[in-house]
Design a protein around this motif. Sequence first.
Motif, PDB file in Angstrom:
ATOM      1  N   ALA A  24      24.256  -9.091  59.653  1.00 42.65           N
ATOM      2  CA  ALA A  24      23.321  -7.972  59.817  1.00 42.65           C
ATOM      3  C   ALA A  24      23.558  -6.877  58.796  1.00 42.65           C
ATOM      4  O   ALA A  24      22.623  -6.178  58.381  1.00 42.65           O
ATOM      5  CB  ALA A  24      23.428  -7.408  61.234  1.00 42.65           C
ATOM      6  N   LYS A  25      24.805  -6.719  58.368  1.00 41.10           N
ATOM      7  CA  LYS A  25      25.164  -5.638  57.435  1.00 41.10           C
ATOM      8  C   LYS A  25      24.827  -5.981  55.985  1.00 41.10           C
ATOM      9  O   LYS A  25      24.973  -5.125  55.102  1.00 41.10           O
ATOM     10  CB  LYS A  25      26.649  -5.326  57.569  1.00 41.10           C
ATOM     11  CG  LYS A  25      26.999  -4.673  58.901  1.00 41.10           C
ATOM     12  CD  LYS A  25      28.494  -4.641  59.146  1.00 41.10           C
ATOM     13  CE  LYS A  25      29.224  -3.733  58.172  1.00 41.10           C
ATOM     14  NZ  LYS A  25      30.675  -3.671  58.489  1.00 41.10           N
ATOM     15  N   PRO A  43      22.978  -6.108  52.684  1.00 45.30           N
ATOM     16  CA  PRO A  43      21.896  -5.247  52.182  1.00 45.30           C
ATOM     17  C   PRO A  43      20.608  -6.041  51.970  1.00 45.30           C
ATOM     18  O   PRO A  43      20.661  -7.231  51.642  1.00 45.30           O
ATOM     19  CB  PRO A  43      22.449  -4.728  50.848  1.00 45.30           C
ATOM     20  CG  PRO A  43      23.507  -5.704  50.453  1.00 45.30           C
ATOM     21  CD  PRO A  43      24.090  -6.241  51.728  1.00 45.30           C
ATOM     22  N   PRO A  44      19.465  -5.407  52.170  1.00 46.47           N
ATOM     23  CA  PRO A  44      18.192  -6.117  51.964  1.00 46.47           C
ATOM     24  C   PRO A  44      18.020  -6.519  50.506  1.00 46.47           C
ATOM     25  O   PRO A  44      18.453  -5.800  49.601  1.00 46.47           O
ATOM     26  CB  PRO A  44      17.131  -5.097  52.388  1.00 46.47           C
ATOM     27  CG  PRO A  44      17.810  -3.769  52.276  1.00 46.47           C
ATOM     28  CD  PRO A  44      19.253  -4.014  52.580  1.00 46.47           C
ATOM     29  N   MET A  98      13.272 -11.086  51.441  1.00 45.36           N
ATOM     30  CA  MET A  98      13.384 -10.785  52.871  1.00 45.36           C
ATOM     31  C   MET A  98      12.184  -9.925  53.273  1.00 45.36           C
ATOM     32  O   MET A  98      12.065  -8.772  52.855  1.00 45.36           O
ATOM     33  CB  MET A  98      14.670 -10.013  53.173  1.00 45.36           C
ATOM     34  CG  MET A  98      15.933 -10.819  53.072  1.00 45.36           C
ATOM     35  SD  MET A  98      17.359  -9.809  53.588  1.00 45.36           S
ATOM     36  CE  MET A  98      18.716 -10.790  52.966  1.00 45.36           C
ATOM     37  N   ASP A 109       9.716  -7.738  55.840  1.00 38.70           N
ATOM     38  CA  ASP A 109       9.956  -6.766  56.903  1.00 38.70           C
ATOM     39  C   ASP A 109       9.341  -7.269  58.208  1.00 38.70           C
ATOM     40  O   ASP A 109       8.201  -7.739  58.225  1.00 38.70           O
ATOM     41  CB  ASP A 109       9.347  -5.403  56.548  1.00 38.70           C
ATOM     42  CG  ASP A 109      10.128  -4.695  55.456  1.00 38.70           C
ATOM     43  OD1 ASP A 109      11.358  -4.852  55.430  1.00 38.70           O
ATOM     44  OD2 ASP A 109       9.504  -4.001  54.642  1.00 38.70           O
ATOM     45  N   SER A 125      17.012  -1.348  61.759  1.00 43.33           N
ATOM     46  CA  SER A 125      16.595  -2.516  60.990  1.00 43.33           C
ATOM     47  C   SER A 125      17.788  -3.055  60.197  1.00 43.33           C
ATOM     48  O   SER A 125      18.451  -2.304  59.474  1.00 43.33           O
ATOM     49  CB  SER A 125      15.454  -2.146  60.046  1.00 43.33           C
ATOM     50  OG  SER A 125      14.985  -3.287  59.363  1.00 43.33           O
ATOM     51  N   VAL A 126      18.037  -4.345  60.347  1.00 42.26           N
ATOM     52  CA  VAL A 126      19.180  -4.995  59.700  1.00 42.26           C
ATOM     53  C   VAL A 126      18.725  -6.332  59.116  1.00 42.26           C
ATOM     54  O   VAL A 126      17.576  -6.738  59.283  1.00 42.26           O
ATOM     55  CB  VAL A 126      20.329  -5.233  60.718  1.00 42.26           C
ATOM     56  CG1 VAL A 126      20.808  -3.919  61.315  1.00 42.26           C
ATOM     57  CG2 VAL A 126      19.886  -6.198  61.827  1.00 42.26           C
ATOM     58  N   THR A 127      19.637  -7.017  58.456  1.00 46.51           N
ATOM     59  CA  THR A 127      19.335  -8.368  57.972  1.00 46.51           C
ATOM     60  C   THR A 127      19.425  -9.351  59.131  1.00 46.51           C
ATOM     61  O   THR A 127      20.439  -9.425  59.818  1.00 46.51           O
ATOM     62  CB  THR A 127      20.303  -8.772  56.849  1.00 46.51           C
ATOM     63  OG1 THR A 127      20.084  -7.906  55.731  1.00 46.51           O
ATOM     64  CG2 THR A 127      20.080 -10.210  56.412  1.00 46.51           C
ATOM     65  N   VAL A 180      14.935 -12.017  57.353  1.00 50.58           N
ATOM     66  CA  VAL A 180      14.066 -10.848  57.248  1.00 50.58           C
ATOM     67  C   VAL A 180      14.874  -9.579  57.483  1.00 50.58           C
ATOM     68  O   VAL A 180      16.046  -9.626  57.855  1.00 50.58           O
ATOM     69  CB  VAL A 180      12.917 -10.908  58.278  1.00 50.58           C
ATOM     70  CG1 VAL A 180      11.998 -12.090  58.032  1.00 50.58           C
ATOM     71  CG2 VAL A 180      13.466 -10.941  59.709  1.00 50.58           C
ATOM     72  N   GLN A 181      14.215  -8.444  57.305  1.00 49.11           N
ATOM     73  CA  GLN A 181      14.746  -7.170  57.766  1.00 49.11           C
ATOM     74  C   GLN A 181      14.103  -6.896  59.117  1.00 49.11           C
ATOM     75  O   GLN A 181      12.878  -6.731  59.208  1.00 49.11           O
ATOM     76  CB  GLN A 181      14.424  -6.070  56.763  1.00 49.11           C
ATOM     77  CG  GLN A 181      15.223  -6.161  55.490  1.00 49.11           C
ATOM     78  CD  GLN A 181      16.715  -5.980  55.725  1.00 49.11           C
ATOM     79  OE1 GLN A 181      17.170  -4.920  56.145  1.00 49.11           O
ATOM     80  NE2 GLN A 181      17.487  -7.021  55.464  1.00 49.11           N
TER      81      GLN A 181
END
Length: 334
Positions: A120-121, A123-124, A128, A130, A180-182, A208-209
């Motif tokens: 989840a951490k 970075p976008p 990916m 939304d 919002s995370v990965t 996705v994010q």
Amino acid sequence: MNRYKSLQQFLNPHFEDEVYQLAAITGDASFRRYFRLNRGQDSYIVMDSDPAKLDNTPYIELNKVFSEHGFKLPKILHADEKQGFFLLSDLGNTHLADMLDDKERINHYKHLIKLSAQWAKMPPVEHMKDFDRAFLELELSIFLEWLVEGFLELEVTAAERTLWQTSCELLIENILAQPSVTVHRDFHSRNIMHSEQQWAIIDYQDAVQGPVCYDLVSLLRDCYFKLPHDELEYLLEHAFAEFEQQGLLSNISFATFKQWFDLTGIQRHLKAAGIFCRLNLRDGKLGYMDNVLPTLRYISDVAQDHSSLVELGKWINSKIIPATLVALNKVPTK
């Protein structure tokens, strides 16, 4: 048959005149096809991903990104992007799904909760999408189109459509309220493997994010396996603490987190139940129909715990589940 011949032509230069065996691996829900290639003591995975049907760029680019951040994924050893043929490293045969009777099950889940937090951490990056309102509306529409109107051939009344729209709005707002995370999007027992004493992730190309609870729902409310209630509650509290420690949550109560989790699960399971029916009706894949009823029951059970969704749960329980039971009896034997 022509594509299979092209696949062999892709493989032959990498193995010269060495003899190898190619065996199909079944069970993927996408248009991709997989084979295991054995050559002596060595084995590989071969992926056939027709670019006329699928965009392979996210698979390739996200493989680089996630691998660089330390996640264990299949290595892309050779690729013909134009034809959509890939030679991959073989992660073995052991999925989380094969380890769910293990006495260490709780510890497995704890490790995977930590892994999901690390994921989840991330970075976008490009490729990916939304998980925005339009994306959510599209996903939720799959339930009505493919399960209710497609598989069950039911006509939705005006009152039911109003109930549906109101419920969808609640589910969308719940997801948009979360950090919002990965998000992997399918972080479940069939996409998590245990390879060389490590957890490995497959089917990552649709990352996705999106909402912080999404992958946790995929893991703990898996469409293919139901955790006992006490284990689920324990692991959810553990996840809350882990997510706080990893900096994914800030000034959020456990009650709010639990509501995010529950309602995210309803959204995901509505989509999943619709997709199982789409796989049957559109793609001729009957093997997922066994998962429709358990998924619908998840929705019904969880909705009854939330006053704003009780009526949705009643509709699922009183009309959709009985109709599904009847319709499943008409599905041909696999």
